[in-house]
Every structure is written in C-alpha cells, then in structure tokens.
Design a protein around this motif. Structure first.
Motif, PDB file in Angstrom:
ATOM      1  N   ARG A 149       1.467   8.391  -3.379  1.00 23.62           N
ATOM      2  CA  ARG A 149       0.972   9.109  -4.559  1.00 23.62           C
ATOM      3  C   ARG A 149      -0.294   9.898  -4.244  1.00 23.62           C
ATOM      4  O   ARG A 149      -0.440  11.057  -4.647  1.00 23.62           O
ATOM      5  CB  ARG A 149       0.713   8.109  -5.702  1.00 23.62           C
ATOM      6  N   ASP A 150      -1.215   9.274  -3.513  1.00 21.11           N
ATOM      7  CA  ASP A 150      -2.458   9.964  -3.169  1.00 21.11           C
ATOM      8  C   ASP A 150      -2.174  11.180  -2.282  1.00 21.11           C
ATOM      9  O   ASP A 150      -2.797  12.242  -2.456  1.00 21.11           O
ATOM     10  CB  ASP A 150      -3.411   9.004  -2.451  1.00 21.11           C
ATOM     11  N   ARG A 166      -0.588  13.995  -4.398  1.00 19.87           N
ATOM     12  CA  ARG A 166      -1.571  14.549  -5.336  1.00 19.87           C
ATOM     13  C   ARG A 166      -2.573  15.445  -4.626  1.00 19.87           C
ATOM     14  O   ARG A 166      -2.863  16.556  -5.084  1.00 19.87           O
ATOM     15  CB  ARG A 166      -2.297  13.394  -6.041  1.00 19.87           C
ATOM     16  N   ARG A 167      -3.078  15.011  -3.487  1.00 26.79           N
ATOM     17  CA  ARG A 167      -4.061  15.813  -2.754  1.00 26.79           C
ATOM     18  C   ARG A 167      -3.432  17.067  -2.165  1.00 26.79           C
ATOM     19  O   ARG A 167      -4.059  18.122  -2.118  1.00 26.79           O
ATOM     20  CB  ARG A 167      -4.680  14.970  -1.637  1.00 26.79           C
ATOM     21  N   GLN A 186       0.931   3.609  -3.372  1.00 24.65           N
ATOM     22  CA  GLN A 186      -0.350   4.253  -3.644  1.00 24.65           C
ATOM     23  C   GLN A 186      -0.668   5.322  -2.621  1.00 24.65           C
ATOM     24  O   GLN A 186      -1.174   6.404  -2.967  1.00 24.65           O
ATOM     25  CB  GLN A 186      -1.461   3.178  -3.665  1.00 24.65           C
ATOM     26  N   ARG A 187      -0.362   5.044  -1.349  1.00 23.09           N
ATOM     27  CA  ARG A 187      -0.658   6.039  -0.307  1.00 23.09           C
ATOM     28  C   ARG A 187       0.197   7.283  -0.497  1.00 23.09           C
ATOM     29  O   ARG A 187      -0.276   8.410  -0.313  1.00 23.09           O
ATOM     30  CB  ARG A 187      -0.430   5.433   1.081  1.00 23.09           C
ATOM     31  N   GLU A 194       0.807  -1.218   0.000  1.00 23.55           N
ATOM     32  CA  GLU A 194       0.000   0.000   0.000  1.00 23.55           C
ATOM     33  C   GLU A 194       0.841   1.269   0.000  1.00 23.55           C
ATOM     34  O   GLU A 194       0.303   2.366  -0.172  1.00 23.55           O
ATOM     35  CB  GLU A 194      -0.919   0.021   1.235  1.00 23.55           C
TER      36      GLU A 194
END
Length: 371
Positions: free
Chosen positions: A299-300, A303-304, A296-297, A293
């Motif tokens: 990248r998120d 991005r946010r 992905q964590r 994980e």
C-alpha cells in the motif's frame, strides 16, 4: 552464439550482360542476317524472414553480398543466361533501412516474407533485336544496365506480446523462467542478462503468448549508461509492459519507489510512445517480506508512486501469484486482438439470421405456411 541485433551491410545486384552484334555465317548464304542475342539479366538480392534465426550475427563479419552478373549475348541467336539471385536469410522482426539516409525500407514481420533489396540490371539488346524490314543488317547493340547497389542498416526488434522491464536484479529472468520455456542465466549479481530472452507462455490448450526479457535499466540508460539502452528497441513492438520491481532489495538504503520512477523517466527520454504503452506493476520478491508486513508495504509503495494501473504481487522464485498474472495478461491480449480484428462481412444471401427476421409471420392465412 553471440547475440547481434545491429549490422551494416553492402548489397550489389548483378549487372546485366551486354548484347551481341553478330551476323550469320553459313555456307552458300552470303547474307545470312543478324544473329546476335541479348544479354542476360543480373541477379537480384532478396531478404527472407526466417523464424529459425534469432540474431544478426551472420552479418557482423560478412558485410558485402554481390549477386552474379548476367552473361553476354552470343552469336547464333544465343541469349545470355541470367545471373543467379542470392537470398539473405534474416530473423523475423528485422528492420531494413538505408544506411545513408536512415529511411526505413522494409520490415520483416511474417515468417517467409520476402523483399527485394537490390534489383539486377537488365541485359543489353543484341543486333537481332533491331532487325526490321527497313534495317536488314543492323549493327547496333546495347550494353547491359548496372545492378542496384545499396548500403543498408539491419536492426533486429524482437517480436513479443509482452515485455519485462526493471532495474538489474529485479527478478525478470527468474520470472520468465518460471512462466515460460525460456532458460536465461540467473545469478545473484546485477547485469546477469546480457541480451534479450524470448519465452512462450502457455496458459491453456492453444492459448499462448510471447514474453521478452531485456537487460536491466539503470538511471541514465537513455543516454547510454548500462546495457539496457541497447535493447530498449525490443520493447517497441510489445503490446504490454510488465514493470518488475524488487520489493526486498539487499541494500536497505535503496528506495524501490525511486527506482520505479527512474525507469519511467528513462522510457520517456528514449521514446515517449514506448512510455505511453500500457504498463502493469509487478511487485516481486514478496516471499522475502514478512507476511504481516506485505500488505502495508504494498500500500505504501503504490501510494507513494501514485500508480493508477493494475498491480500484481508475486514471488517469481516460489511462483506465488505468477499463474494469476499470466492469466490476466492473456485475457488482456485476447481482448486487444478481438478489438483490433476487422468485422466479419456476411453476404446477405447467406445470412440466415437476417432471412428469418425478414420472413413473414405465420398468421394462419398465408398459404405458404399451410401443411
């Protein structure tokens, strides 16, 4: 030792001694002339930057410092002795300002730097000073001048190349303990750090920099909430900020992105120049995130947050990624130092490269080039 980074003191230089009006009295010399000496100068008050000190606690309870006054002049041509100076030792990084006007007077940035806080008063003139061909028996004398008196505010801003900032319990103390010689208090509750910690990070022989850890910030810190607002000044002299973010908070309802935005908002409220400093994102505690994980964590999160600067993934507890981060920090600081260094001026008489370029070529006809 209790950490103190603000203090208010009163300093008073010594008054000058008064001059003396006296006349020589000797047997068989009815008119011996004037022999009153001048008064001595009052003692100065100095401040000295001492790199062995790291707090202003010495000035928390002792707040008045007064130098010795100069001695008065005496007869028989005796001048008064000057008053002894006093030297106040302060940590490197201390800012000295006028307590009434707020004007910054001095900044102690180098070990051994010495500045004059209050000048001692000049001594008065005795009547010996006024003797002349037309005034054989002067009776004038002058009083000593008063020494300077000041009310000062002392504010300590630690000198560090890199500053760590983040929410409480983000892992800043663990990080500074993992990469430097600092040994801060580490515990599993917020606000463990109660005062700034300094550590020296060594990335190689003669390659090092200083890193500072300040108490964690919370929303509303610029208005005085929490502890971090008291120590934001310590980040003002840093050249790089490492924003440490907890990527595995204990409470699932906590949003790391909202916490990161709150930190940036508090920096802008406190000092826009501090918020404009170069800031790198350090995503900590990734050892507590499942391996599948992590990517992905991260990248998120980026991005946010819409973060455009460098991002580093580390675990301060296992020291994963810490060495690479410190190497990149040192390379950045070295580049900054090199860019800020003034160009080296070379005297043309000793510039061998220029002399070789200006020398005539060997075409076989110049007798200077023949053997």
């Amino acid at each position: 030792m209790k950490f103190v980074d603000e203090a208010w003191i009163d300093v008073a230089a010594g008054d000058g001694g008064n001059g003396c009006a006296s006349f020589r009295h000797e047997k068989f010399k009815e008119f011996g002339g004037p022999d009153g000496g001048d008064g001595g100068r009052g003692g100065h008050v100095w401040a000295l930057a001492d790199d062995n000190l790291n707090t202003l606690v010495d000035y928390r309870y002792t707040r008045r410092f007064e130098a010795q006054r100069g001695e008065h002049g005496k007869g028989s041509d005796m001048f008064g002795a000057k008053g002894e100076d006093i030297v106040l030792r302060m940590p490197v990084g201390t800012v000295i300002s006028d307590a009434e006007t707020g004007e910054v007077l001095f900044e102690l940035l180098q070990p051994g730097q010495k500045v004059l806080l209050a000048k001692g008063g000049d001594g008065g003139f005795g009547n010996l000073h006024f003797k002349s061909s037309t005034n054989r028996a002067p009776r004038q004398k002058t009083l000593g001048r008063p020494g300077e008196r000041r009310s000062l505010k002392l504010e300590l801003k630690v000198l560090a190349d890199v500053g760590l900032l983040g929410m409480p319990n983000a892992g800043k103390s663990t990080l500074i303990a993992a990469v430097s010689n600092a040994r801060p208090k580490i515990a599993d509750y917020p606000f463990t750090t109660l005062h700034p910690n300094l550590g020296v990070v060594r990335v190689g022989p003669e390659k090092s920099f200083v890193i500072a850890d300040v108490p964690g910030l919370i929303e509303g810190a610029a208005e005085g909430a929490g502890l971090g607002h008291q120590f934001l000044r310590h980040l003002q002299r840093t050249r790089l900020l490492l924003h440490v973010v907890d990527m595995a908070p204990f409470d699932d309802s906590v949003d790391p992105v909202a916490q990161a935005r709150a930190i940036v908002a508090e920096l802008k409220k406190y000092d826009p120049q501090l918020a404009a400093k170069p800031r790198w994102l350090v995503l900590n505690k990734l050892d507590m995130v499942p391996v599948e994980e992590r990517a992905q964590r991260v990248r998120d999160f980026v991005r946010r947050l819409r973060f455009k600067g460098p991002v580093f993934e580390i675990s301060a507890l296992t020291r994963e990624g810490c060495e690479r981060l410190m190497q990149k920090v040192y390379e950045y600081l070295a580049a900054q130092r090199e860019a800020a260094a003034p160009p080296v001026q070379v005297d043309p008489r000793f510039d061998t490269a220029r002399q070789d370029a200006d020398a005539p070529a060997d075409d076989g006809n110049d007798p200077r080039w023949r053997a």
